[in-house]
Design an enzyme around this catalytic site. Structure first.
Site, PDB file in Angstrom:
ATOM      1  N   LYS A  12      -7.721  -7.708   0.432  1.00 56.95           N
ATOM      2  CA  LYS A  12      -7.334  -7.173  -0.890  1.00 56.95           C
ATOM      3  C   LYS A  12      -6.635  -8.256  -1.706  1.00 56.95           C
ATOM      4  O   LYS A  12      -6.918  -8.436  -2.884  1.00 56.95           O
ATOM      5  CB  LYS A  12      -6.307  -6.042  -0.713  1.00 56.95           C
ATOM      6  CG  LYS A  12      -6.821  -4.697  -0.350  1.00 56.95           C
ATOM      7  CD  LYS A  12      -5.614  -3.751  -0.449  1.00 56.95           C
ATOM      8  CE  LYS A  12      -5.871  -2.398   0.102  1.00 56.95           C
ATOM      9  NZ  LYS A  12      -4.680  -1.542   0.042  1.00 56.95           N
ATOM     10  N   ASP A  70      -3.582   1.451  -3.291  1.00 52.91           N
ATOM     11  CA  ASP A  70      -3.942   2.292  -2.159  1.00 52.91           C
ATOM     12  C   ASP A  70      -5.388   2.687  -2.375  1.00 52.91           C
ATOM     13  O   ASP A  70      -5.778   3.112  -3.463  1.00 52.91           O
ATOM     14  CB  ASP A  70      -3.048   3.527  -2.031  1.00 52.91           C
ATOM     15  CG  ASP A  70      -3.130   4.080  -0.610  1.00 52.91           C
ATOM     16  OD1 ASP A  70      -2.792   3.329   0.332  1.00 52.91           O
ATOM     17  OD2 ASP A  70      -3.539   5.235  -0.423  1.00 52.91           O
ATOM     18  N   GLY A 148     -13.253  -3.806   6.004  1.00 49.94           N
ATOM     19  CA  GLY A 148     -13.265  -2.344   6.108  1.00 49.94           C
ATOM     20  C   GLY A 148     -14.657  -1.772   6.274  1.00 49.94           C
ATOM     21  O   GLY A 148     -15.407  -2.157   7.173  1.00 49.94           O
TER      22      GLY A 148
END
Ligand code: ITT
Length: 191
Positions: A12, A70, A148
């Site tokens: 990220k 998030d 992910g």
């Protein structure tokens, strides 16, 4: 101007830093740069609540204006799971998360979307910016890029793990949320 990216996820952080490169007046620092490994309990019930919990914790600690992210993958045929539990879905990391998702979606509709809620916090009213990216789940992993669930998430015929970051950053949930944030940020600070 200094901006803290309150994330411990190196992928990220990298995606954000690339998107901020063109703003020469903004010094982007991450938790990795600060060697901060604090684990913040994400006990909210929505992406936005969890984003705020993270942003507030690190703003209060460093008093640097902060953005947090998030995010997760949601599968409507699984009641939008894994959702906010994306990183903790199996309890055993990315590989096991992907296996579990493949198992749970078997025989169900494979439509999925990524969501990213960014929270900007400067000690006043928190601001939220939301991005969503729709695709489908493949039947097996494809590609080696990203992180992910990217090897499973198919967008326009290819998984996010099969395309380069430049391509992902044009359409991803994170890029879309960040675009909204940048508009707000440029306006707020007359950049
Ligand atoms: P921070 O809380 O420190 O930012 P984290 O990885 O714990 O890092 P989240 O709680 O927001 O972050 O969980 C995000 C999870 O959602 C991540 O671990 C992936 O499983 C999934 N995810 C989110 N964005 C993704 C993306 O762009 N590509 C692939 N998977 C993604």
């Amino acid at each position: 101007m200094k901006l803290l990216i309150a994330s411990g996820n190196k992928y990220k952080i990298y995606e954000f830093k690339v998107l901020f490169e063109k703003y020469k007046d903004i010094e982007v620092v991450s938790l990795a740069d600060l060697d901060d490994h604090d684990e913040v309990e994400e006990n909210g019930t929505t992406f936005s609540e969890n984003a705020f919990i993270k942003a507030k914790y690190f703003y209060d600690k460093y008093k640097i204006i902060t953005i947090s992210d998030d995010s997760g993958i949601c599968v409507p045929s699984l009641n939008n799971e894994p959702g906010i539990y994306s990183s903790r879905y199996s309890g055993h990391g990315d590989e096991a998360n992907n296996d579990l998702l493949l198992k749970n979606v078997e025989g169900k509709d494979r439509t999925a979307f990524y969501e990213c809620d960014i929270c900007f916090y400067d000690g006043t009213e928190p601001q939220f910016f939301i991005g969503k990216c729709y695709g489908t789940l493949g039947y097996e992993r494809k590609g080696v890029n990203g992180f992910g669930y990217d090897p499973l998430f198919i967008y326009e015929g290819k998984t996010f793990a099969e395309v380069d970051l430049e391509t992902k950053n044009k359409v991803s949930h994170r890029a879309l949320a960040l675009k909204e944030f940048i508009k707000y940020f440029e306006n707020k600070y007359s950049l």
